[in-house]
Design an enzyme around this catalytic site. Sequence first.
Site, PDB file in Angstrom:
ATOM      1  N   LYS A 221      31.260  35.821  33.399  1.00  0.00           N
ATOM      2  CA  LYS A 221      32.181  35.841  32.269  1.00  0.00           C
ATOM      3  C   LYS A 221      31.572  35.197  31.023  1.00  0.00           C
ATOM      4  O   LYS A 221      30.569  34.480  31.084  1.00  0.00           O
ATOM      5  CB  LYS A 221      33.502  35.180  32.649  1.00  0.00           C
ATOM      6  CG  LYS A 221      34.317  36.071  33.580  1.00  0.00           C
ATOM      7  CD  LYS A 221      35.747  35.625  33.737  1.00  0.00           C
ATOM      8  CE  LYS A 221      36.552  36.682  34.499  1.00  0.00           C
ATOM      9  NZ  LYS A 221      37.931  36.236  34.771  1.00  0.00           N
ATOM     10  N   ARG A 255      35.918  35.412  43.529  1.00  0.00           N
ATOM     11  CA  ARG A 255      35.917  36.834  43.181  1.00  0.00           C
ATOM     12  C   ARG A 255      34.664  37.099  42.344  1.00  0.00           C
ATOM     13  O   ARG A 255      34.520  36.554  41.249  1.00  0.00           O
ATOM     14  CB  ARG A 255      37.185  37.196  42.395  1.00  0.00           C
ATOM     15  CG  ARG A 255      37.295  38.671  42.003  1.00  0.00           C
ATOM     16  CD  ARG A 255      38.585  38.914  41.226  1.00  0.00           C
ATOM     17  NE  ARG A 255      38.729  40.315  40.853  1.00  0.00           N
ATOM     18  CZ  ARG A 255      38.220  40.854  39.749  1.00  0.00           C
ATOM     19  NH1 ARG A 255      37.520  40.111  38.895  1.00  0.00           N
ATOM     20  NH2 ARG A 255      38.411  42.141  39.481  1.00  0.00           N
TER      21      ARG A 255
END
Length: 273
Positions: A221, A255
Amino acid sequence: MTINCKGTLIDLDTPKVMGILNLTPDSFYDGGSYEKMDDALSQVEKMLKEGATFIDVGSYSSRPGAVHISESEELNRLIPVVQKLVENFPEILLSIDTFRARVAKTAINEGASIVNDISAGNLDDEMVQTVGELRVPYIMMHMRGTPQTMKTLTHYKDVTKEVIQYFSERIAVARSHKINDVIIDPGFGFAKNTEQNFELLAQLNHLQMLDVPVLAGLSRKSMIYKTLNVTSKDALNGTTALNMVALQKGAKILRVHDVREAVECVMLYEALS
């Protein structure tokens, strides 16, 4: 701490890894990589061999500013892949990344096991009731607004406190619909700037007061690659570093795009425990 997936109890006392399969053309890291069925099947086989307990499949891009697509387009992208995955990997535990009740119900009826909702039921009034009726685990993420508006909704007095308050309310709603297995995702990168993401990660252990498993979705991210001044393609090392922090702060599910590295991270974390 366990969750029930298709009649199998998954023990989360040892953290588990959830591999990501994006079926969208515009996801921030791997958009367009798995639009062909053979590519999707090969990637899932690879992730399962590397140790993924769950595979999270999504066909609606939720990155900031993503293009909104119709429910029918989401279903058309998603359901043929779900059917093929269940056919090829009968024991697979599929998580469906959607905020739409009809999409969730259709996928679960085709053999998926978990609903993963970025909005925690706030973008579809029928979602929580539907998940309760389906009797499957429900991953609820913290977000404000929609993927199209969330970048403008980043004002918090205390981000961790407000995330906990949000989940307290949403968990109560889920319990009222008889959802037994609730998992919470603090939503790194969703309606939060980089500083807030790191503050939330540093205080992730506070979410344990809610007494439900915590999922950490940090993989590649912008909080990582912007801090390191690299691209998402070069953010694996940073991802692994922050995954270890998340585990130490109590995360039970990672995840990730890169399963092998996350599984190794869990193994090393367990060796420390």
